[in-house]
Motif scaffolding. Structure first.
Motif, PDB file in Angstrom:
ATOM      1  N   CYS A  17      34.813   5.124  22.264  1.00 52.30           N
ATOM      2  CA  CYS A  17      35.419   4.553  20.958  1.00 52.30           C
ATOM      3  C   CYS A  17      36.341   3.530  21.249  1.00 52.30           C
ATOM      4  CB  CYS A  17      36.063   5.520  20.068  1.00 52.30           C
ATOM      5  SG  CYS A  17      36.539   4.891  18.451  1.00 52.30           S
ATOM      6  N   ARG A  71      30.711  -0.983  25.513  1.00 53.84           N
ATOM      7  CA  ARG A  71      31.567  -1.289  24.261  1.00 53.84           C
ATOM      8  C   ARG A  71      32.978  -0.480  24.475  1.00 53.84           C
ATOM      9  NH1 ARG A  71      31.859   1.452  18.954  1.00 53.84           N
ATOM     10  NH2 ARG A  71      33.848   1.830  19.716  1.00 53.84           N
ATOM     11  N   LYS A 111      41.961  -0.870  17.603  1.00 51.00           N
ATOM     12  CA  LYS A 111      41.370   0.108  16.712  1.00 51.00           C
ATOM     13  C   LYS A 111      41.769  -0.097  15.441  1.00 51.00           C
ATOM     14  CE  LYS A 111      38.542   2.205  17.700  1.00 51.00           C
ATOM     15  NZ  LYS A 111      37.110   1.708  17.738  1.00 51.00           N
ATOM     16  N   HIS A 158      28.935   6.588  14.727  1.00 46.84           N
ATOM     17  CA  HIS A 158      29.645   6.525  13.369  1.00 46.84           C
ATOM     18  C   HIS A 158      28.894   6.851  12.307  1.00 46.84           C
ATOM     19  CE1 HIS A 158      32.148   4.201  16.281  1.00 46.84           C
ATOM     20  NE2 HIS A 158      32.928   4.597  15.562  1.00 46.84           N
ATOM     21  N   GLU A 217      28.544   6.046  21.479  1.00 49.34           N
ATOM     22  CA  GLU A 217      29.898   6.464  21.910  1.00 49.34           C
ATOM     23  C   GLU A 217      29.985   7.562  22.897  1.00 49.34           C
ATOM     24  OE1 GLU A 217      33.027   4.829  18.572  1.00 49.34           O
ATOM     25  OE2 GLU A 217      32.998   6.910  18.692  1.00 49.34           O
ATOM     26  N   ASP A 265      37.887   9.371  17.674  1.00 52.09           N
ATOM     27  CA  ASP A 265      36.352   9.718  17.525  1.00 52.09           C
ATOM     28  C   ASP A 265      35.768  10.892  18.377  1.00 52.09           C
ATOM     29  OD1 ASP A 265      36.245   8.244  15.311  1.00 52.09           O
ATOM     30  OD2 ASP A 265      35.122   6.528  16.005  1.00 52.09           O
ATOM     31  N   GLN A 280      32.505  12.629  17.722  1.00 52.58           N
ATOM     32  CA  GLN A 280      31.022  12.095  17.897  1.00 52.58           C
ATOM     33  C   GLN A 280      30.657  11.512  19.115  1.00 52.58           C
ATOM     34  OE1 GLN A 280      32.129   9.161  14.649  1.00 52.58           O
ATOM     35  NE2 GLN A 280      32.117   7.631  15.990  1.00 52.58           N
TER      36      GLN A 280
HETATM   37 MN    MN Z   1      34.505   5.046  16.938  1.00 54.77          MN
END
Ligand code: MN
Ligand code: PEP
Length: 352
Positions: A102, A126, A131, A272, A298, A309, A312
């Motif tokens: 993330c 990524r 953020k 997400h 992610e 995050d 996830q």
């Molecule tokens: Mn994220």
């Protein structure tokens, strides 16, 4: 308004039509296709009298656009857009994988994840340098310090760097050090940011706003294209509904719905879109099965320590397994090329 040139039209004939459009004060967007060039016109607030174009040499047809968008449509470009990023692509035959944490947290974390991403054969890394956080007290990203790490990763692993711009000056930095400008869900209708990204030479990954209709999302893409940047990638990341079992409701039907309207590539973000690691793989499989051009996933080397995050994030081994599975699904799935193919299939079924 849309001007469709004859398949036999020459470059000079296209230029002559563009010159007329510019002379009357509008912007011309010539889109060369496999069989013909079409020219979109923007900048007009009301209807234009199309008859002035009808008799120009090389013009096949003048089409009045009744939909709110013009440049994203299959009318303008019947073939799918394939965004090329220095040897990698999104929207072509290859399933595009954009993976990473993330947020960039430190060198060790970013390198461990980048290694897993590279080993999976993915081309894009990524990671948020800045953020957008719901709470002002939550980790806001490393900022410019994160770029030093990103630049090292780009050199060491040869991965293309995708990161989110929250503000206009961020776009300048991404242009200097990155490869793809991400515009996040919270900024999908930040019109000055969309326009700035539209003036960039880098591709733009546009996430769907969490309360955005398909039309609003496509109009956000239209903002970018109207400035002359035609390399837009749409990313479905879920919208807010009354569901409580997921962070967002991943609207996978948007993928075929967009295919019917637009030539732009569309990818799916099940991270997400669900908010829970255990749901990411099932929804990633589904995203590829419905025809997405790629996935955004992610990954964290230690999700339990993640600064954002973590719930996830997949571990590298889970991520590697996901990639193997979605590649197999992609192989087994016939890509829906465009609107007319789908219509043909629907018609064929109806007449059985
Ligand atoms: Mn994220
Ligand atoms: C992200 O990709 O890290 C992100 C913040 O996503 P979204 O804009 O979809 O919430």
């Amino acid at each position: 308004m849309l001007i469709v040139m004859k398949p036999s039209a020459t470059a000079r004939e296209v230029d002559a039509v563009v010159a007329v459009i510019e002379t009357i004060g509008f912007r011309a967007h010539p889109m060369p296709g496999a069989t013909r060039t079409a020219i979109g016109i923007t900048g007009n607030q009301g209807p234009i009298d199309g008859r002035r174009f009808e008799n120009l040499t090389g013009v096949a047809e003048v089409i009045r656009v009744t939909k709110p968008y013009k440049l994203i449509t299959l009318d303008l470009r019947p073939e799918k857009t394939v965004v090329q990023i220095d040897g990698a692509s999104i929207g072509g035959s290859e399933l595009a994988i954009i993976a990473g944490p993330c947020a960039i947290e430190n060198r060790e974390q970013a390198f461990a994840v980048a290694e897993a991403v590279q080993q999976s054969g993915a081309r894009f890394f990524r990671g948020g340098v800045w953020k957008p956080r719901t709470s002002p007290y939550a980790f806001q990203g490393l900022g410019e310090k994160g770029w030093e790490i990103m630049a090292e990763i780009r050199d060491a692993f040869g991965l293309k760097i995708v990161t989110e711009a929250l503000e206009l000056p961020h776009v300048d930095l991404i242009e200097r050090y990155g490869d793809v400008i991400q515009i996040g869900a919270r900024n999908m209708q930040n019109f000055s940011l969309l326009r700035r990204a539209g003036r960039s030479k880098l591709p733009v990954l546009l996430k769907r706003g969490m309360a955005a209709t398909l039309e609003e999302w496509l109009l956000a893409a239209e903002y970018i294209m109207a400035e002359g940047n035609y390399n837009v990638i749409l990313c479905e990341r879920g919208v807010r509904t009354f569901a409580q079992h997921t962070r967002n409701t991943l609207d996978l039907a948007s993928v075929p719905a967009i295919r019917r309207i637009s030539h732009l590539p569309v990818i799916v973000d099940p991270s997400h879109g669900t908010g829970s690691a255990y749901m990411v793989t099932p929804l990633a499989r589904a995203g590829v099965a419905v025809g997405a051009d790629g996935l955004m996933i992610e990954v964290h080397n230690r999700p339990e320590l993640a600064l954002s995050d973590g719930a996830q994030a997949l571990r590298p081994s889970e991520y590697a397994q996901l990639i193997a599975e979605v590649r197999a699904i992609r192989e087994a799935t016939v890509p829906l090329a465009n609107n007319s193919d789908q219509q043909f299939q629907v018609d064929a079924l109806a007449h059985r």
